[in-house]
Design an enzyme around this catalytic site. Structure first.
Site, mmCIF file in Angstrom:
data_model
loop_
_atom_site.group_PDB
_atom_site.id
_atom_site.type_symbol
_atom_site.label_atom_id
_atom_site.label_comp_id
_atom_site.label_asym_id
_atom_site.label_seq_id
_atom_site.Cartn_x
_atom_site.Cartn_y
_atom_site.Cartn_z
ATOM 1 N N CYS A 1 0.844 -1.199 0.000
ATOM 2 C CA CYS A 1 0.000 0.000 0.000
ATOM 3 C C CYS A 1 0.877 1.247 0.000
ATOM 4 O O CYS A 1 1.470 1.578 -1.012
ATOM 5 C CB CYS A 1 -0.990 -0.056 1.157
ATOM 6 S SG CYS A 1 -2.460 0.910 0.816
ATOM 7 N N HIS B 1 -3.413 -5.282 0.473
ATOM 8 C CA HIS B 1 -2.789 -5.859 1.674
ATOM 9 C C HIS B 1 -2.816 -7.388 1.619
ATOM 10 O O HIS B 1 -3.732 -8.006 2.166
ATOM 11 C CB HIS B 1 -3.520 -5.370 2.924
ATOM 12 C CG HIS B 1 -3.321 -3.924 3.209
ATOM 13 N ND1 HIS B 1 -2.281 -3.457 3.974
ATOM 14 C CD2 HIS B 1 -4.008 -2.833 2.808
ATOM 15 C CE1 HIS B 1 -2.335 -2.144 4.041
ATOM 16 N NE2 HIS B 1 -3.383 -1.735 3.338
ATOM 17 N N GLU C 1 -1.211 -9.430 3.252
ATOM 18 C CA GLU C 1 -1.042 -10.054 4.575
ATOM 19 C C GLU C 1 -2.379 -10.440 5.202
ATOM 20 O O GLU C 1 -2.436 -11.332 6.044
ATOM 21 C CB GLU C 1 -0.274 -9.098 5.511
ATOM 22 C CG GLU C 1 -1.018 -7.856 6.009
ATOM 23 C CD GLU C 1 -0.948 -6.665 5.053
ATOM 24 O OE1 GLU C 1 -0.687 -6.881 3.847
ATOM 25 O OE2 GLU C 1 -1.168 -5.534 5.507
HETATM 26 N N1 GLN Z 1 -1.942 6.508 3.142
HETATM 27 C C1 GLN Z 1 -2.054 5.803 1.910
HETATM 28 C C2 GLN Z 1 -3.422 5.953 1.273
HETATM 29 O O1 GLN Z 1 -4.364 6.295 1.924
HETATM 30 C C3 GLN Z 1 -1.728 4.333 2.100
HETATM 31 C C4 GLN Z 1 -2.695 3.613 2.946
HETATM 32 C C5 GLN Z 1 -2.172 2.280 3.416
HETATM 33 O O2 GLN Z 1 -0.969 2.050 3.384
HETATM 34 N N2 GLN Z 1 -3.038 1.414 3.876
HETATM 35 O O3 GLN Z 1 -3.562 5.709 0.096
#
Ligand code: GLN
Length: 547
Positions: A380, A519, A521
Site C-alpha cells: 500500500c 494488503h 497479509e
Molecule cells: N496513506 C495511503 C493511502 O491512503 C496508504 C494507505 C495504506 O498504506 N493502507 O492511500
C-alpha cells in the site's frame, strides 16, 4: 441451527482470549463442524477504523470492506473462514443503531433503555447467519466487571435463556498466578472472577486457565469445586513457543472434548488434525534465519502490523526458515545513511501507513533496495513510496510526492504521482466521494480484483493472472506517469479490471522487488501462506550476502 459458545475473560486482560477462541474454532473444524467467529467489543468507537494503531493495534479489513478488530485476523488465520462485516460489533455501533432507530421513530415513542433495547440490538447481531454454521463462537472483549461490558453480558444471558436448553455454552478465560513464596498456582482470582460472572447470572461451563506451569490435580479440583465446573473442563493454557501451536496444545488439554461434552455431543466425531500437525512441524523444524527490516512509522507497537508480522511467519513456514522481523523507524534514515542499518538485513518490507511523517526515510529505504538488489515488498503506502522514489530518482520528476502529504500540510509542494482518488468502480457500480470526505469509512475498502501480467513475478507467485485482495487506502498511483516509469524499467504488473488503477509494480531487472496497492497479509494463513510473502521470504533466503 447453530450452537453458541460465548467466550469471556476475567482477572486481567491480554490472556489470549482471541487466540483461545480461534484455536477452538480450528479444533471444531478438525472434528468436521463448520464455524463462524464473532467479536463483541465494549468500547464506544463505532468501529476501529479511526482508532490509532497505537491504541488498538492493526485495523483488520474484511472482503466486504469492514474495518474491524485485529482479533478477526486471528480468527481467519486459524479457521480460514473469511470474516465479514457482521462478525464484529462495538458498543458504539450498538448505541448508534439504537439511536438511529429511535430517531426514525421505530420504537413508537417508547422510553429507550439498556434493557431491552440495547440488549435486543446485541442479540439480533448475535443471531445473524445462525442457520449457516454448526457453531457460532462469540468472544466478548474486555474483562468481567468492566462497566461498559455489562450490556453484552446481560444480552448473552438472555440469549441463552431464550434458546432451547443445551444450545449455548460459556467458556471463561482466567489467570492462575504462581506465587513463589507459597510454591503454588493460586486459584483465588479465578474464584472471584467466576463469582463476578455469577452475580450477573452467568455460570461458566468451561474454565480456560492461563498458567506458566501445568495445573496440579489439587488446584484443578479446587477450581472445579469452587467454580462449579467439572474437573475435566478446567483447561490449562500454557505459554507456547508459537501461537500456531495453540490448536494442538488445546487439543492435548482436552478443550474440544470438553466443549463437545458440554453440548452433550456424543460420541464426539474423531478429529483430523493433519493441518495443525504440519503447521507445528514447520514451526519446530525451521532451519536458519532470515532477517527482515520492516521500515515504517508505527514501529513501537508490533500489534500495529499484526497481520504483516504473522504473514512473514507464514512465509517462513512455507520455506522452512525462521523469520526475524525487526521494526525500523524510517525517520532515522532522514538523518542517517540507510545502508549502515539496512545492509544487515536479507530483505526490506515497507508496510501500509498514513500521513507524511517518516516517508522521506521510507523513500531512502526503497532506493537502497532497488539499487542494491535487496528483495523488497512494498504494501500500500510501501508501493506508493517505491513509485515516488522511481519518479524522483529515475524519471526526472524531482518533486514527485503524494497528494496525501500536501493535503496534510495544507499546501501544494509535490507533483502528485500518487493522487487522491475520487471515483472508482466496485463490481458493476461506481463509487464516488468528495474531497473533504476524509474520516472513517471513506476509503477504497475491501476486496477488489487485479489483472496481472502473465510474465510478472506476482503472477508467478499466485499461479494465476486474476486475483482478489483487500484494500484500505484513499490515494492511488497515477496511471498517467506509467509510460515515463516503464521507460525506466518499472513494470506495471497488475491493474484494476478497467485498466485505470495500478495495483502492482515490479522492477524488471531486480531479483525480487514488488509493490502492491492492496494488503496481501490479510488473507495469509499458516496453512496457506500469502503467495507474495512466501516468495518474498524465498527471495530473502536466496540472498547469500549474509549467510
Ligand atoms: N496513506 C495511503 C493511502 O491512503 C496508504 C494507505 C495504506 O498504506 N493502507 O492511500
Amino acid at each position: 441451527m447453530a450452537r453458541f459458545v460465548f467466550i469471556t475473560g476475567g482477572v486481567v486482560s491480554s490472556l489470549g482470549k482471541g487466540l483461545a477462541s480461534a484455536a477452538l474454532g480450528a479444533l471444531l473444524q478438525a472434528r468436521g463442524f463448520s464455524v463462524r467467529l464473532r467479536k463483541l467489543d465494549p468500547y464506544l468507537n463505532v468501529d476501529p477504523g479511526t482508532m490509532s494503531p497505537f491504541e488498538h493495534g492493526e485495523v483488520f479489513v474484511t472482503d466486504d470492506g469492514a474495518e474491524t478488530d485485529l482479533d478477526l485476523g486471528h480468527y481467519e488465520r486459524f479457521t480460514g473462514v473469511a470474516a465479514r462485516m457482521t462478525d464484529s460489533i462495538s458498543s458504539g455501533r450498538v448505541y448508534s443503531n439504537v439511536l438511529e432507530k429511535e430517531r426514525r421513530g421505530e420504537y413508537l415513542g417508547k422510553t429507550i433503555q439498556v434493557i431491552p433495547h440495547v440488549t435486543n440490538e446485541i442479540k439480533d447481531f448475535i443471531r445473524i447467519g445462525e442457520d449457516e454454521v454448526d457453531f457460532m463462537l462469540c468472544e466478548i472483549g474486555g474483562t468481567v466487571g468492566d462497566i461498559e461490558g455489562l450490556p453484552f453480558f446481560e444480552a448473552i444471558r438472555q440469549f441463552a435463556q431464550e434458546k432451547p436448553r443445551g444450545q449455548c455454552v460459556f467458556m471463561h478465560l482466567t489467570l492462575l498466578p504462581y506465587i513463589g513464596a507459597a510454591g503454588e498456582l493460586k486459584t483465588k482470582p479465578t474464584q472471584h472472577s467466576v463469582k463476578e460472572l455469577r452475580s450477573i447470572g452467568l455460570a461458566p461451563d468451561i474454565l480456560v486457565c492461563r498458567a506458566d506451569r501445568p495445573i496440579p490435580a489439587k488446584e484443578r479440583e479446587k477450581l472445579a469445586l469452587f467454580c462449579n465446573v467439572r474437573p475435566d473442563s478446567v483447561i490449562a493454557a500454557l505459554d507456547l513457543k508459537s501461537i500456531y501451536e495453540a490448536p494442538m496444545a488445546y487439543h492435548r488439554q482436552g478443550l474440544d472434548q470438553a466443549v463437545l461434552d458440554a453440548f452433550g455431543i456424543s460420541p464426539a466425531p474423531r478429529p483430523n488434525l493433519e493441518r495443525w500437525e504440519d503447521v507445528t512441524d514447520r514451526v519446530d523444524t525451521a532451519e536458519g534465519e532470515v532477517r527482515i527490516a520492516v521500515v515504517g512509522k508505527y514501529t513501537q507497537l508490533e500489534d500495529a502490523y499484526k497481520s504483516v508480522s504473522e504473514a512473514l511467519t507464514h512465509g517462513g513456514m512455507a520455506n522452512r526458515v525462521k523469520v526475524r522481523a525487526e521494526w525500523v523507524d524510517s525517520e532515522i534514515f532522514e538523518r542517517e545513511d540507510p545502508s549502515v542499518y539496512l545492509q544487515d538485513f536479507h530483505a526490506i518490507l515497507v508496510p501500509g501507513g498514513f500521513g507524511e511523517r517518516g516517508t522521506e526515510g521510507m523513500i531512502k529505504a526503497a532506493q537502497f533496495a532497488r539499487e542494491k538488489g535487496v528483495p523488497y515488498l512494498g504494501i500500500c503506502l510501501g508501493m506508493q513510496i517505491a513509485v515516488i522514489e522511481a519518479a524522483r530518482n529515475l524519471a526526472g520528476l524531482k518533486d514527485a510526492g503524494s497528494e496525501e502529504f500536501d493535503h496534510e500540510a495544507g499546501k501544494k509542494r509535490f507533483t502528485p504521482v500518487v493522487y487522491h482518488l475520487k471515483e472508482w468502480v466496485k463490481g458493476n457500480h461506481t463509487v464516488a466521494r468528495k474531497v473533504d470526505d476524509d474520516k472513517g469509512g471513506t476509503m477504497r475498502l475491501g476486496a477488489y480484483t487485479a489483472i496481472l501480467r502473465p510474465d510478472s513475478k506476482t503472477a508467478k507467485a499466485y499461479g494465476t493472472t486474476e486475483i482478489e485482495e483487500r484494500h484500505r487506502h484513499r490515494y492511488e498511483v497515477d496511471g498517467k506517469y506509467r509510460e515515463k516509469l516503464e521507460a525506466c524499467g518499472m513494470v506495471f504488473a497488475g491493474m484494476s479490471p478497467d485498466g485505470r488503477l495500478p495495483e502492482i509494480i515490479e522492477w524488471k531487472d531486480h531479483p525480487w522487488f514488488v509493490g502492491v496497492q492492496f494488503h496481501p497479509e490479510l488473507k495469509s494463513k499458516p496453512f496457506a501462506p500469502a503467495p507474495l510473502f512466501r516468495d518474498f521470504i524465498r527471495a530473502a533466503k536466496e540472498v547469500d550476502r549474509l549467510v
